[in-house]
Design a protein around this motif. Structure first.
Motif, PDB file in Angstrom:
ATOM      1  N   ARG A 196    -103.993 -50.304   8.385  1.00  0.00           N
ATOM      2  CA  ARG A 196    -102.656 -49.727   8.596  1.00  0.00           C
ATOM      3  C   ARG A 196    -102.530 -48.302   8.046  1.00  0.00           C
ATOM      4  O   ARG A 196    -102.016 -47.411   8.721  1.00  0.00           O
ATOM      5  CB  ARG A 196    -101.625 -50.638   7.923  1.00  0.00           C
ATOM      6  N   GLY A 224     -95.218 -51.206  12.198  1.00  0.00           N
ATOM      7  CA  GLY A 224     -95.735 -52.460  11.652  1.00  0.00           C
ATOM      8  C   GLY A 224     -96.574 -53.237  12.635  1.00  0.00           C
ATOM      9  O   GLY A 224     -96.928 -54.390  12.379  1.00  0.00           O
ATOM     10  N   ARG A 225     -96.892 -52.656  13.776  1.00  0.00           N
ATOM     11  CA  ARG A 225     -97.730 -53.352  14.771  1.00  0.00           C
ATOM     12  C   ARG A 225     -98.133 -52.379  15.868  1.00  0.00           C
ATOM     13  O   ARG A 225     -97.458 -51.361  16.088  1.00  0.00           O
ATOM     14  CB  ARG A 225     -96.969 -54.521  15.397  1.00  0.00           C
ATOM     15  N   ASP A 228    -103.340 -69.741  15.721  1.00  0.00           N
ATOM     16  CA  ASP A 228    -102.939 -69.261  14.396  1.00  0.00           C
ATOM     17  C   ASP A 228    -104.075 -68.484  13.726  1.00  0.00           C
ATOM     18  O   ASP A 228    -103.838 -67.503  13.026  1.00  0.00           O
ATOM     19  CB  ASP A 228    -102.501 -70.442  13.516  1.00  0.00           C
ATOM     20  N   ALA A 282    -103.454 -59.844  12.476  1.00  0.00           N
ATOM     21  CA  ALA A 282    -102.502 -59.296  11.490  1.00  0.00           C
ATOM     22  C   ALA A 282    -103.252 -58.784  10.254  1.00  0.00           C
ATOM     23  O   ALA A 282    -102.892 -57.746   9.691  1.00  0.00           O
ATOM     24  CB  ALA A 282    -101.487 -60.369  11.099  1.00  0.00           C
ATOM     25  N   ALA A 317    -104.116 -65.071  15.319  1.00  0.00           N
ATOM     26  CA  ALA A 317    -102.976 -64.267  14.852  1.00  0.00           C
ATOM     27  C   ALA A 317    -103.228 -63.752  13.441  1.00  0.00           C
ATOM     28  O   ALA A 317    -102.905 -62.603  13.124  1.00  0.00           O
ATOM     29  CB  ALA A 317    -101.701 -65.106  14.886  1.00  0.00           C
ATOM     30  N   MET A 318    -103.830 -64.590  12.569  1.00  0.00           N
ATOM     31  CA  MET A 318    -104.111 -64.149  11.198  1.00  0.00           C
ATOM     32  C   MET A 318    -105.190 -63.069  11.178  1.00  0.00           C
ATOM     33  O   MET A 318    -105.106 -62.114  10.412  1.00  0.00           O
ATOM     34  CB  MET A 318    -104.544 -65.336  10.327  1.00  0.00           C
ATOM     35  N   TYR A 364    -106.933 -60.297   5.189  1.00  0.00           N
ATOM     36  CA  TYR A 364    -105.906 -59.357   4.712  1.00  0.00           C
ATOM     37  C   TYR A 364    -106.404 -58.625   3.463  1.00  0.00           C
ATOM     38  O   TYR A 364    -107.263 -59.146   2.742  1.00  0.00           O
ATOM     39  CB  TYR A 364    -104.633 -60.115   4.335  1.00  0.00           C
TER      40      TYR A 364
END
Lengths: 108, 249
Positions: B62, B117-118, B48, B55, B51-52, B15
């Protein structure tokens, strides 16, 4: 306005009152009857915050873990109500059609 | 610090830094709560981790992806148009007729994903459909230009035939992309496909008019670039404001 199943489950969960992120995740998993990756659920919460449907409502540190709490906003409540009405009318229509189909089969 | 916490902290590097500062502790807390309930605090599961990663990558791109693609698309149109005007059709035409519109299409849909947001089926399917539609339209247009040797503006004689064909391609693409959404709104499948096709076919007309002039296409790219920058500023502002609210709380 489109509402995903996960978003609907979270809104429904918050309709019962203020909850922390993990409480929402658990409740959503029970409603949807499937396991959700934590990062996916957290991203969904952030989207709902940016849409103004839910609002962060403080943090608590429990056993050195940060728990972020959320509440339902008035916009979120309206969205939940509108989507619930839509699902209800769809379900009613499906039941009616099933009853009609059963009736026709019985008379045939 | 437990192995799980170390795992989550390591994966948080996917992130952006600002996101980690605002949400990192809450995300670690969520993982710890889940591990405690599951009675398994050993390691982060592969699901998980995936997914991280997804994201984190989304958060990193973004706001930058819509801006970069809009800027590159606009630059491709301007440079390609100038090259084509100067007689360099081999490089100019592919740039302003192919690369530019495709990049602008990607920018438009990544802007939508940024707002939502996705990336979702509702974003990816129309993005692919519009990219293919743009390719179909521009390929037929380019063939007409090459066939007639009219330079960068095709003759009206060519347009009616290739135009109708490529508009039909766009109609099919829009019908396939939009029909599920129309159906969810209560429309029957037949009507959804018909309305989708008609919308794509008729909607191709302004696209044609725009593509006949590089200046119009470049202006559209400029407007899109401005929109993506404004969106990025608003997105960052909202996040910062949210952080301030939480601190006050």
């Amino acid at each position: 306005m489109s509402v995903t199943d996960l978003q609907f489950a979270v809104l429904s969960s918050l309709a019962a009152g203020r909850r922390h992120g993990y409480g929402l995740l658990r409740d959503a998993e029970e409603q949807l009857e499937k396991s959700l990756p934590v990062a996916t659920a957290y991203a969904a919460l952030e989207v709902m915050v940016s849409k103004g449907w839910i609002t962060p409502d403080g943090e608590e540190v429990v056993q050195s873990r940060t728990r972020r709490y959320y509440v339902l906003s008035p916009t979120g409540a309206q969205t939940l109500e509108a989507r619930a009405d839509q699902l209800e009318s769809q379900a009613r229509l499906a039941h009616e059609r099933l009853r009609n189909a059963t009736g026709k089969a019985a008379t045939a | 610090m437990t192995t799980l916490e170390q795992d989550v902290e390591r994966m948080l590097r996917w992130y952006p830094r600002r996101w980690r500062q605002q949400h990192g502790d809450a995300l670690i807390g969520l993982h710890m709560d889940r591990a405690e309930e599951a009675g398994d605090a050993a390691k982060l599961s592969p699901e998980d981790q995936a997914a991280m990663r997804a994201a984190g990558l989304f958060e990193r791109t973004r706001h930058t992806l819509p801006i970069i693609t809009a800027a590159l698309g606009t630059a491709a149109i301007v440079v390609g148009y100038i090259l084509a005007l100067g007689g360099n059709n081999a490089i100019g035409n592919p740039l302003w007729l192919f690369a530019g519109p495709l990049l602008l299409s990607l920018s438009l849909w990544s802007l939508r994903a940024s707002h939502d947001g996705r990336w979702s089926v509702q974003t990816v399917v129309p993005a692919l459909a519009s990219a293919f539609a743009a390719l179909a339209l521009l390929t037929t247009m380019n063939i007409a230009i090459l066939r007639d040797g009219t330079g960068i503006i095709p003759s009206v004689g060519s347009l009616w035939a290739v135009g109708a064909l490529s508009a039909a391609f766009i109609g099919i693409a829009v019908a396939v992309a939009a029909a599920p959404s129309f159906q969810r709104g209560g429309m029957s499948k037949d009507w959804a496909l018909t309305v989708g096709f008609a919308a794509g076919f008729v909607g191709a007309i302004p696209l044609y008019l725009g593509l006949l002039a590089g200046i119009v296409a470049a202006t559209a790219g400029g407007v899109l670039l401005w929109l993506t920058i404004r969106s990025a500023r608003q997105g960052s502002g909202t996040t910062l404001f949210g952080a301030e609210q939480r601190e006050l709380a």
